[in-house]
Design a protein around this motif. Sequence first.
Motif, PDB file in Angstrom:
ATOM      1  N   ILE A  96      30.536   3.929  20.462  1.00 40.88           N
ATOM      2  CA  ILE A  96      30.290   2.860  19.356  1.00 40.88           C
ATOM      3  C   ILE A  96      29.764   1.787  19.904  1.00 40.88           C
ATOM      4  CG2 ILE A  96      31.770   1.358  17.683  1.00 40.88           C
ATOM      5  CD1 ILE A  96      33.313   3.531  16.782  1.00 40.88           C
ATOM      6  N   GLY A  97      30.451   1.055  21.162  1.00 39.20           N
ATOM      7  CA  GLY A  97      29.906  -0.120  21.625  1.00 39.20           C
ATOM      8  C   GLY A  97      28.484   0.265  22.201  1.00 39.20           C
ATOM      9  N   TRP A  98      28.226   1.316  22.857  1.00 40.71           N
ATOM     10  CA  TRP A  98      26.891   1.567  23.447  1.00 40.71           C
ATOM     11  C   TRP A  98      25.793   1.864  22.376  1.00 40.71           C
ATOM     12  CZ3 TRP A  98      25.492   7.331  25.277  1.00 40.71           C
ATOM     13  CH2 TRP A  98      24.125   7.019  25.864  1.00 40.71           C
ATOM     14  N   LEU A  99      25.939   2.677  21.405  1.00 39.02           N
ATOM     15  CA  LEU A  99      25.346   3.176  20.323  1.00 39.02           C
ATOM     16  C   LEU A  99      25.315   2.163  19.081  1.00 39.02           C
ATOM     17  CD1 LEU A  99      25.663   6.952  20.452  1.00 39.02           C
ATOM     18  CD2 LEU A  99      24.019   5.621  21.737  1.00 39.02           C
ATOM     19  N   VAL A 100      26.379   1.921  18.528  1.00 45.96           N
ATOM     20  CA  VAL A 100      26.520   1.276  17.367  1.00 45.96           C
ATOM     21  C   VAL A 100      26.203  -0.313  17.533  1.00 45.96           C
ATOM     22  CG1 VAL A 100      27.877   0.677  15.445  1.00 45.96           C
ATOM     23  CG2 VAL A 100      28.091   3.037  16.416  1.00 45.96           C
ATOM     24  N   ASP A 101      26.762  -0.956  18.551  1.00 43.90           N
ATOM     25  CA  ASP A 101      26.574  -2.397  18.894  1.00 43.90           C
ATOM     26  C   ASP A 101      25.163  -2.286  19.369  1.00 43.90           C
ATOM     27  OD1 ASP A 101      29.546  -2.118  18.993  1.00 43.90           O
ATOM     28  OD2 ASP A 101      29.089  -4.166  18.766  1.00 43.90           O
TER      29      ASP A 101
ATOM     30  N   GLN B 231      29.731  -3.458  27.498  1.00 43.64           N
ATOM     31  CA  GLN B 231      31.180  -2.843  27.629  1.00 43.64           C
ATOM     32  C   GLN B 231      31.237  -1.397  27.224  1.00 43.64           C
ATOM     33  OE1 GLN B 231      33.436  -5.707  25.124  1.00 43.64           O
ATOM     34  NE2 GLN B 231      33.975  -6.919  26.773  1.00 43.64           N
ATOM     35  N   GLY B 232      30.761  -0.978  25.994  1.00 40.01           N
ATOM     36  CA  GLY B 232      30.736   0.251  25.650  1.00 40.01           C
ATOM     37  C   GLY B 232      30.204   1.192  26.585  1.00 40.01           C
ATOM     38  N   PHE B 233      28.972   0.963  26.985  1.00 42.73           N
ATOM     39  CA  PHE B 233      28.271   1.671  27.865  1.00 42.73           C
ATOM     40  C   PHE B 233      29.152   1.713  29.205  1.00 42.73           C
ATOM     41  CE2 PHE B 233      24.863   2.213  31.411  1.00 42.73           C
ATOM     42  CZ  PHE B 233      24.354   3.433  30.867  1.00 42.73           C
TER      43      PHE B 233
END
Lengths: 319, 239
Positions: free
Chosen positions: A128-133, A168-170
Amino acid sequence: MEKAQDILELERRFQEKIDNDIRIEPNDWMPDAYRKTLIRQISQHAHSEIVGMLPEGNWITRAPNLRRKAVLLAKVQDEAGHGLYLYSACETLGADREETIDDLHSGKAKYSSIFNYPTLSWADMGAIGWLVDGAAIMNQVPLCRCSYGPYARAMVRVCKEESFHQRQGFEIISKLAQGSPEQKEMAQDALNRFWWPSLMMFGPSDDDSPNSAQSMKWKIKRNSNDELRQLFVDVTVPQAEMIGLKIPDNDLKWNEATQHYEFGEIDWTEFWEVVKGNGPCNYERVETRRKAKENGEWVRAAAVAYAEKKKNKELAVEA
Amino acid sequence: MADDSLILGHRLSEWCGHGPILEEDIALTNISLDLIGQATNLFQYAGKIEGKGRDEDQLAFLRYEKEYKNSLLVEQPNGDFGMTIMRQFLFDAYRLPLFEALTKSSDAQIAAIAEKSLKETKYHYRHSAEWVIRLGDGTEESHQRIQKSLDLLWRYSSDLFTSDDIQTEAEQNGISPSIEEIKGLWSKNVYSVLEQATLVIPDNKWEQNGGRAGKHSEHLGYLLAELQYMQRAYPNMEW
Ligand SMILES: [Fe+2]
Ligand SMILES: [Fe+2]
């Protein structure tokens, strides 16, 4: 009453300002349709921030260590903050915050469909952090130059935090991708589930996006849905490769001539079904928010009653 | 102390996304973050003193239920917003004088942690005390609800002050202040705020104790099942 001629003149001057990149501020004259479009877009955006707290909120109590727990909590809290700025931006257009929120609860207002997908593992916090954000940033960076001042300014603040979330997600997903076989599998599974819904975050393809032309003319929108989606794919695919995860799209390939990735057909049937309310979590998400408001009713009433009593006491003392 | 912060921080984090108003959602999350930060600092130091190479995460996530020494109060479920606020208030009123005294601890590291935590706790205390007054002296319904929370939680408050050999030793070494003194300060603050809130201390003076000795309520097991889930399901991995 303004005469038809006057309105034409006001509209002409309004468009002239926009063409010259002069920001529109709350007290400036603006066409009704511009106001309505903005209220719809900003409130949808605000709702997305608030509903968006829930899928990630789902893992706060199960975060694997103290640092991750604190970072995730802080992230979800940032989203609540984004919701607040955006509801305020909406209020500058004359929309009432409570009514705006009630529209979400009644199903009248929409929010980003991505949040109707469930979070099934810790790796989803990374995805979610990587893709959605990440997709949110692509959508929002151009909004920092939006013609409406309060929205543009809110976006500047929001974008700074979103890019922090994306990193952070990544970081979460990279760590998993480099971890044990179980962790790697968890990461790949999260990517498989969130990839296509992330591409859908940019909205319908340009041919099916009726409001886009007017929004572009008003500089509420600066790039088309398909342009932004392409940009997202071009940026994200190499990141996946870097950490050794496979994008779940067999048609994905680099086109040397266009210098872009070509990608497979998005399942628009699924997209429209989720928009209509048939996603895996539509009911739960709205119900959770509705309940939060309902359960808080007595708290808000108490706060109002207490403030009132306090004011009366102060008045009595003065008299 | 680390267990108190961890368990209460965890409980508050359950509110995230469900608060009665957005501003309170953010406030409860802030307090939760502070408590988890305190727990992290305290566990790090505890692990260092222990000298067995356990880090903060091993202490926070990988002990058995009876090894947690948090008070019974902090593990009680969130209930409604009033219950959460009352639990917080009774706790903050204890933590405030405790950290204040610990800034003068003979242990420099504890004094430093207390210094930082005191700033946070002052804000927590103000927040929870204001809400207790607002709810107590708000509407008929809010008064009834928060009074009921007080009735239910009061019996756990003495558990905050349960003493044992370790506590006595810490007091003798000047590491910790006298817990009886802290209790006195706690009572003073609590009685004054409850009075402003037009709330009454329950008649039933029966006390539930045991948390400090690892004898918990049924609630803690479920909380730990959730808290420890990842560490138990995927042992020895880095996240
Ligand atoms: Fe956001
Ligand atoms: Fe974000």
